[in-house]
Design a protein around this motif. Sequence first.
Motif, mmCIF file in Angstrom:
data_model
loop_
_atom_site.group_PDB
_atom_site.id
_atom_site.type_symbol
_atom_site.label_atom_id
_atom_site.label_comp_id
_atom_site.label_asym_id
_atom_site.label_seq_id
_atom_site.Cartn_x
_atom_site.Cartn_y
_atom_site.Cartn_z
ATOM 1 N N TYR A 1 0.845 -1.204 0.000
ATOM 2 C CA TYR A 1 0.000 0.000 0.000
ATOM 3 C C TYR A 1 0.880 1.254 0.000
ATOM 4 O O TYR A 1 0.688 2.179 -0.782
ATOM 5 C CB TYR A 1 -0.917 -0.020 1.229
ATOM 6 C CG TYR A 1 -1.734 1.225 1.390
ATOM 7 C CD1 TYR A 1 -2.954 1.356 0.732
ATOM 8 C CD2 TYR A 1 -1.279 2.276 2.183
ATOM 9 C CE1 TYR A 1 -3.706 2.518 0.865
ATOM 10 C CE2 TYR A 1 -2.023 3.434 2.314
ATOM 11 C CZ TYR A 1 -3.231 3.552 1.660
ATOM 12 O OH TYR A 1 -3.965 4.700 1.795
ATOM 13 N N LEU B 1 -3.216 4.264 7.244
ATOM 14 C CA LEU B 1 -4.280 4.552 6.271
ATOM 15 C C LEU B 1 -4.871 5.947 6.425
ATOM 16 O O LEU B 1 -5.461 6.488 5.489
ATOM 17 C CB LEU B 1 -5.388 3.506 6.369
ATOM 18 C CG LEU B 1 -4.968 2.063 6.028
ATOM 19 C CD1 LEU B 1 -6.172 1.134 6.080
ATOM 20 C CD2 LEU B 1 -4.318 1.976 4.650
ATOM 21 N N LYS C 1 -4.191 1.823 -5.385
ATOM 22 C CA LYS C 1 -2.996 2.694 -5.446
ATOM 23 C C LYS C 1 -2.046 2.252 -6.556
ATOM 24 O O LYS C 1 -1.039 2.889 -6.823
ATOM 25 C CB LYS C 1 -2.247 2.659 -4.105
ATOM 26 C CG LYS C 1 -3.045 3.224 -2.946
ATOM 27 C CD LYS C 1 -3.146 4.729 -3.018
ATOM 28 C CE LYS C 1 -3.956 5.294 -1.879
ATOM 29 N NZ LYS C 1 -4.315 6.675 -2.066
ATOM 30 N N SER D 1 1.463 3.737 -3.156
ATOM 31 C CA SER D 1 0.948 5.108 -2.970
ATOM 32 C C SER D 1 1.945 6.161 -3.443
ATOM 33 O O SER D 1 1.553 7.265 -3.803
ATOM 34 C CB SER D 1 0.658 5.391 -1.493
ATOM 35 O OG SER D 1 -0.281 4.508 -1.013
ATOM 36 N N ALA E 1 -4.710 -1.327 -1.705
ATOM 37 C CA ALA E 1 -3.352 -1.337 -2.292
ATOM 38 C C ALA E 1 -3.442 -1.406 -3.818
ATOM 39 O O ALA E 1 -2.677 -0.743 -4.529
ATOM 40 C CB ALA E 1 -2.548 -2.507 -1.730
#
Length: 425
Positions: free
Chosen positions: A20, A57, A117, A24, A114
Amino acid sequence: MPDADVIIVGGGLSGLSAAYKLASIGRNVILFERGEYPGSKNVTGGRMYLHAIKKLLNIPVEQMPFERFVTREVVTIMDEFRSFSIELNSYEKGKYQSATVLRAIFDKWFASLAEEKGASIITKTKVDDLYLEDGKVKGVIVANEKITSNIVLVSEGVNSFLPLKLGLRKEFEANYLVTSAKAVIELGEEEIDKRFNLKKGQGMAQIFVGMTKGVTGGGFLYTNRETISIGVVCLLESLVKNKTSIADIFEDFIYHPVLEKILEGGRMLEYSGHLIPVKGYSMIPKLVYDGLLISGDAAGFFLENGPIFRGMDFAIESGSLAAEAIEKALKEGDYSEKKLSIYLDLLNNSFVLKDLKRYKNVPKVMQNERLYKLYPSIINEIFYDFFTVDGTTKPSLISYLKNKTFKHINPIVILKDIVQFLLYS
Ligand SMILES: Cc1cc2nc3c(=O)[nH]c(=O)nc-3n(C[C@H](O)[C@H](O)[C@H](O)COP(=O)(O)OP(=O)(O)OC[C@H]3O[C@@H](n4cnc5c(N)ncnc54)[C@H](O)[C@@H]3O)c2cc1C
């Protein structure tokens, strides 16, 4: 050009946290998960302490797919027929510090974040080996094919074999591992609220000790929305020594009069077993190698501190810190062990290694066999007698203790256990 910036082995909480975070910031990440979907193979009690996932998060925990927020903590000390409980209720609104979780639901949701992203999550695919060039990790081997990357993150859980192959850790000994049996039992939302005295959304975490017939271990019960997760955990070495099995201990547990009443009418939906690394700080392997990092359970990041089980917050934080270290190495184009060792600095400055160091002697205290049979039966007997009024006059406290307690155990041993508890906990 390698196939990816980073390959992650294992789609549990640790691997997903790293995926994740790296996706990102635009990194090309491939995560391999051998299960049908992330969460499908993950056994957890489970109660997650929320601090790490909140930080990663940055969305309200109410928007995450948790089962219930824990407002009621119970520790129950049992003997064959009785139980004595200590309970803490906390109803401060919005101040939940932990929540019950079903990993098949939570991990699947986390994986979808995830993927949004940009991470590639490849399921039903087992990584068979690491791919090395000139002694440096340069990718992985999947179904006899090499897939290359600048860095590999190993987040494959407690059964982790890749670091073993590379000589980064030794084989685990039986006193390093706890085995578990866990069932998910359906009772229905209203029935759970009623039986456990909870309001909608509120949850309970209950830990049991004294029901393992002297085997080092205990039991747990967590309320989910419509089901409960119930199970036992026992030290492998102690099961062997006591010539019993985890399945037998589990069966005796759920048929104990205290539990029988709670579980009445429930329907078993799932039964599973899994290992947990319990030696804490002393079982951490070498965490960094040229082109490779290790996080989560694969790194031995688990802490059992009395009634508190922590593996999930360590998994999330270590995955997230591994991602931070990886990003620094990728930026500088240096994937050497030396460069990646920044991961160790990050871990040392985080609660992960601070807490594991702080409680490094707890596994020793927890392996005291008297905690699992002798003390629970003495405590139950003392309280049973205290609440008994049957027309006989009770002796003074000191002569009572002499007859009831010191008959079973030398007071010096009790004193030593108390000192050990105070020193090491
Ligand atoms: C019975 C039980 C109760 C627990 N209770 C709690 C609790 O209440 N609270 C808490 O915080 N922790 C608890 N834990 C611990 C917690 O579950 C773990 O610490 C946590 O799941 C570790 O996350 P992880 O991502 O490191 O590993 P895992 O969740 O084990 O994920 C590893 C993933 O890697 C995959 N994988 C493995 N090998 C490969 C491979 N070669 N190729 C591809 N994929 C692979 C697996 O399928 C799995 O999905 C409990 C554990 C057990 C067993």
